[in-house]
Scaffold this motif. Structure first.
Motif, short mmCIF file in Angstrom:
data_model
loop_
_atom_site.label_atom_id
_atom_site.label_comp_id
_atom_site.label_asym_id
_atom_site.label_seq_id
_atom_site.Cartn_x
_atom_site.Cartn_y
_atom_site.Cartn_z
N THR A 1 28.47 36.42 0.14
CA THR A 1 28.23 35.10 -0.44
C THR A 1 28.23 34.03 0.65
O THR A 1 28.77 34.25 1.73
CB THR A 1 29.37 34.76 -1.41
N ASP A 2 27.66 32.89 0.32
CA ASP A 2 27.78 31.75 1.24
C ASP A 2 29.07 30.98 0.92
O ASP A 2 29.84 31.39 0.05
CB ASP A 2 26.52 30.86 1.16
N GLU A 3 29.27 29.85 1.61
CA GLU A 3 30.53 29.11 1.44
C GLU A 3 30.74 28.59 0.03
O GLU A 3 31.87 28.37 -0.39
CB GLU A 3 30.57 27.91 2.39
N ILE B 1 24.02 35.56 -1.17
CA ILE B 1 23.04 35.19 -0.13
C ILE B 1 21.76 36.00 -0.35
O ILE B 1 21.79 37.23 -0.28
CB ILE B 1 23.62 35.46 1.27
#
Ligand SMILES: *Cc1c(COP(=O)(O)O)cnc(C)c1O
Length: 399
Positions: A155-157, A162
């Motif tokens: 995952t991104d932040e 993603i």
């Protein structure tokens, strides 16, 4: 003699219950970390339940909610509940199938199980399940339980899957069963279905099934102007899971599972003559009281009630963010989310507000979150932010 002994015993155990309720009432005031509505209004329902004599009968919704039941059940009401919620998520009356479940987890279990069977029936092959690392753990647990192959996608932040990582992971020679997180547990991260669907289309796998885990967000989004996020006419998913004891406001664990008849028809039905029914769902006996309460809520409070609550919850989330900003506190919140997260304060503070915690090095380490539910009012938010500001000041001085 005997009757007075019973009277004393009854009194004692009722006192035990009353003491326990007092503690519960005190606790709920500051229950900020978990997505439950702590201002429920089911008193009239329970009064009816006792006065009508229902409290002397067993209710059991074994069977298909869309088939007439010959047994003592509330299946007719269950069908109406599903027919109320179905169109909110873009299901047409003709294509809609589903059931009222025991929880969001139970709804996810049906999504993954129905999806796997659908794909097997369509292709004769075993699917691979794709889930993001920040999705609710029940998805990983259920994939394991069902003996399926799992590919976890980074995952991104913000907590969203993603797309490039999904592209790398997809094996197009096997059916794709993807679980979209519509609100991850800790960050309220939202998988971008449009973008991820495009990635899947580019890989052109043998077949695709899309399940949406919208346990919390699926309660309020249909009643807001962001309903497109869970509308299957916009995001063409095959099934969706919603918890009924989160935003919807039930007083016990419960869920809703919605899918299509096309998916239903590819299940192994196991005909059960004594239930007068094919039994595609996982549990035999199911709770009949939950659909009855939901039906009552639809009649008694209705759509206007949930619409007003959804608006208030998102407005109060915005208010919380404004107050945090004014106090100079760093925080994060995702689009259309009622979950706000920030650096983890002291253990006492976390305990006081029953905050949930997590860790992400990309955001500086230990984190805590608050979920703005119906009982998290502006007054309480103000006090919370003031106390949090003091907390950070003390932590800074100590450092
Ligand atoms: C709460 C939650 C679940 C689990 O639902 P239960 O009703 O607690 O079983 C699953 N997924 C998400 C995103 C959740 O927020």
């Amino acid at each position: 003699m005997l009757s007075s002994v019973i009277a004393i015993a009854e009194t004692e155990y009722m006192v035990a219950l009353d003491n326990w309720v007092s503690n519960m009432k005190a606790q709920r005031e500051n229950d900020f970390g978990y997505p439950c509505d702590q201002q429920l209004a089911l008193a009239d329902f329970y009064q009816w339940y006792v006065e009508s004599g229902m409290s002397t009968m067993v209710l059991n919704n074994a069977g298909d909610p869309f088939q007439p039941s010959p047994h003592i059940s509330s299946i007719g009401f269950e069908e109406e509940v599903l027919r109320f919620f179905g169109p909110k998520f873009g299901f047409t009356a003709e294509e809609l199938w589903g059931l009222v479940t025991f929880s969001g987890t139970d709804s996810n279990n049906h999504g993954i199980y129905f999806g796997a069977n659908y794909l097997r029936s369509l292709t004769g092959m075993e699917p691979i399940v794709y889930v993001s690392t920040e999705a609710h753990y029940s998805n990983m647990r259920l994939v394991d339980l069902q003996g399926l192959e799992l590919r976890l996608i980074d995952t991104d932040e913000t907590g969203a899957m993603i797309p490039e990582k999904l592209a790398e992971a997809i094996d197009p020679s096997r059916p794709v069963l993807i679980v979209f997180a519509m609100g991850t547990t800790f960050k309220g991260g939202v998988d971008n279905q449009a973008v991820l669907n495009q990635i899947i289309a580019e890989k052109s796998p043998v077949a695709v099934y899309r399940h949406v885990d919208a346990a919390l967000f699926g309660g309020y989004l249909p009643f807001t102007d962001r309903k497109d996020l869970v509308d299957r006419t916009v995001q063409p998913y095959d099934s969706i899971a919603i918890s009924a004891h989160k935003f919807i406001g039930l007083d016990e664990p419960a869920g809703i599972f919605l899918t299509t008849r096309e998916v239903l028809e590819r299940q192994k039905s196991y005909d059960v003559p004594y239930l007068n029914s094919g039994m595609p769902m996982i549990s035999c006996s199911r709770n009949g009281l939950i659909p009855l309460k939901l039906w009552w809520m639809i009649q008694h409070d209705g759509e206007e009630h949930w619409t007003a609550e959804a608006k208030e919850v998102l407005e109060n989330t915005e208010y919380l963010c404004e107050e945090l900003e004014r106090a100079g506190i760093t925080f994060w919140v995702n689009d259309a989310s009622n979950t706000v997260f920030f650096a983890k304060p002291s253990a006492e503070f976390v305990h006081k507000y029953d905050l949930a915690t997590d860790h992400d090095d990309r955001l500086g380490g230990d984190l805590a979150h608050i979920v703005v539910m119906q009982h998290v009012s502006k007054d309480k938010i103000q006090i919370f932010v003031n106390e949090l500001k003091q907390e950070y000041e003390e932590l800074n001085e100590a450092a």
